[in-house]
Design an enzyme around this catalytic site. Structure first.
Site, short mmCIF file in Angstrom:
data_model
loop_
_atom_site.label_atom_id
_atom_site.label_comp_id
_atom_site.label_asym_id
_atom_site.label_seq_id
_atom_site.Cartn_x
_atom_site.Cartn_y
_atom_site.Cartn_z
N HIS A 55 182.14 -42.81 -25.73
CA HIS A 55 181.79 -41.45 -26.11
C HIS A 55 182.50 -41.01 -27.39
O HIS A 55 183.60 -41.48 -27.70
CB HIS A 55 182.10 -40.48 -24.97
CG HIS A 55 181.15 -40.60 -23.83
ND1 HIS A 55 181.47 -40.28 -22.54
CD2 HIS A 55 179.85 -41.03 -23.79
CE1 HIS A 55 180.43 -40.49 -21.75
NE2 HIS A 55 179.44 -40.96 -22.49
N HIS A 85 175.86 -47.17 -25.48
CA HIS A 85 176.79 -47.81 -24.55
C HIS A 85 176.48 -49.29 -24.41
O HIS A 85 177.38 -50.14 -24.41
CB HIS A 85 176.70 -47.16 -23.17
CG HIS A 85 177.32 -45.80 -23.08
ND1 HIS A 85 178.51 -45.48 -23.69
CD2 HIS A 85 176.91 -44.67 -22.43
CE1 HIS A 85 178.82 -44.22 -23.43
NE2 HIS A 85 177.86 -43.71 -22.67
N CYS A 91 176.28 -37.69 -19.30
CA CYS A 91 176.31 -39.12 -19.02
C CYS A 91 177.35 -39.41 -17.95
O CYS A 91 178.39 -38.76 -17.86
CB CYS A 91 176.66 -39.86 -20.30
SG CYS A 91 176.85 -41.64 -20.11
N HIS A 105 171.44 -42.40 -26.35
CA HIS A 105 172.85 -42.37 -25.95
C HIS A 105 173.21 -43.61 -25.13
O HIS A 105 174.21 -44.29 -25.41
CB HIS A 105 173.11 -41.11 -25.13
CG HIS A 105 174.50 -41.00 -24.61
ND1 HIS A 105 175.52 -40.36 -25.29
CD2 HIS A 105 175.06 -41.43 -23.46
CE1 HIS A 105 176.63 -40.41 -24.59
NE2 HIS A 105 176.38 -41.05 -23.46
N GLU A 106 172.41 -43.90 -24.13
CA GLU A 106 172.74 -45.01 -23.24
C GLU A 106 172.65 -46.36 -23.94
O GLU A 106 173.41 -47.28 -23.65
CB GLU A 106 171.84 -44.99 -22.00
CG GLU A 106 171.97 -43.73 -21.16
CD GLU A 106 173.39 -43.42 -20.70
OE1 GLU A 106 174.16 -44.37 -20.45
OE2 GLU A 106 173.73 -42.23 -20.60
#
Length: 320
Positions: free
Chosen positions: A285, A279, A119, A275-276
């Site tokens: 993280h 965010h 990332c 994952h994104e």
């Protein structure tokens, strides 16, 4: 559904973004923007070798060094190839975050971990923290899936969506995005919805154009420099990046070898999207290797949400 590979075509926008999976401690045979690291294996404090300035830039990009971005090109410490005390300290911090022996030496495991696709969001925010964890240790007695110490962290200032805004809308910035692509990313949104208080609604491109509706989250696929100050770097480097709440920016590198499902030498789109989205909701993280918010991803593998990810969102939004 069988895994699907995205073949490069002028009629297809490729996918996707970054993230995690168990680190594989070997040097990849695939060429990547991080390939220069292979030539630095074995070096340590006191050495001078061509390429160390690139390592300093790498560590600066991901939060381990703090060179002034406005003066980066003229910063002599950043531009030189000396392995100094500052670089050794940055490498030790990196090694601690990735569960490696903190020697400050560029050993084979450290180099191979650094070479993994990842990332683009920094591991460390410039807020005094030096590790990939927020120090959140509070446990509820019924949360049996959690370890005694959690390792999720939040962005600086803990930004989050308003508590009364539980449905977030998202839109793809082009009508050329393939159906397989949109379905994979939608499945990632659905998985977060199943584990949090959020729901997610896709806005169709045509309705957005005709009615000028503004979505909360805007998803785009770009190559190299795409105008946000965080250019992509080609295959097997930075895969994607997303903003903290409430900006809603979600960018993916169109030059990557994306797939739907785990395929050798390809990156699973749904895994990186998970994952994104973390965010986008406010998570930084995590140092937990099995967590979806772990920064790196290996090709040919897929991951799901982990208890550390879910607990992080619950704590950020004060949800039990």
């Amino acid at each position: 559904m069988a895994p699907t590979v995205f073949e490069k075509s002028s009629n297809i926008i490729f996918l996707l973004t970054t993230l995690l999976i168990l680190p594989v401690f070997c040097i990849s045979s695939k060429q990547s923007p991080f390939q220069f690291l292979e030539n630095l294996q074995g070096y340590q404090k006191g050495d001078k070798v061509a390429g160390l300035h690139e390592l300093k830039q790498y560590l600066n990009n991901f939060g381990y060094l703090n060179y002034n971005q406005e003066n980066l090109e003229s910063n002599s410490d950043q531009k030189d190839d000396h392995f100094d005390d500052i670089l050794e300290s940055a490498i030790k911090t990196y090694q601690l975050n990735y569960h490696l022996k903190p020697t400050g030496v560029l050993d084979s495991k450290t180099v191979s971990t650094m070479m993994l696709p990842r990332c683009g969001v920094s591991d460390i925010m410039i807020n005094g923290a030096t590790r990939m964890r927020a120090g959140q240790k509070k446990m509820h007695h019924h949360q049996k899936f959690m370890h005694a110490v959690s390792h999720y962290q939040f962005f600086t200032g803990s930004p989050k969506w308003p508590l009364d805004k539980t449905n977030l809308t998202y839109i793809f910035n082009t009508n050329r995005t393939s159906t397989n692509t949109t379905r994979a990313i939608s499945r990632a949104f659905d998985k977060w919805a199943a584990s949090t208080h959020f729901t997610f609604t896709q806005i169709q491109e045509n309705s957005w154009i005709s009615s000028n509706i503004t979505a909360d989250i805007r998803i785009g696929f770009y190559s190299r420099d795409h105008g946000d100050g965080y250019p992509f770097d080609g295959p097997y480097g930075v895969l994607a990046h997303a903003s903290a709440p409430t900006s809603g920016s979600f960018h993916l590198d169109s030059d990557e070898a994306w797939s739907i499902g785990p395929v050798p030498d390809h990156i699973d789109l749904e895994t990186v999207a998970l994952h994104e989205i973390g965010h986008l909701l406010g998570l930084q993280h995590s140092s937990v290797i099995d967590a979806i918010m772990y920064p790196s991803v290996s090709d040919g593998m897929a991951k799901e949400l982990h208890g550390d990810d879910v607990q992080g969102i619950k704590d950020l939004y004060n949800k039990v």
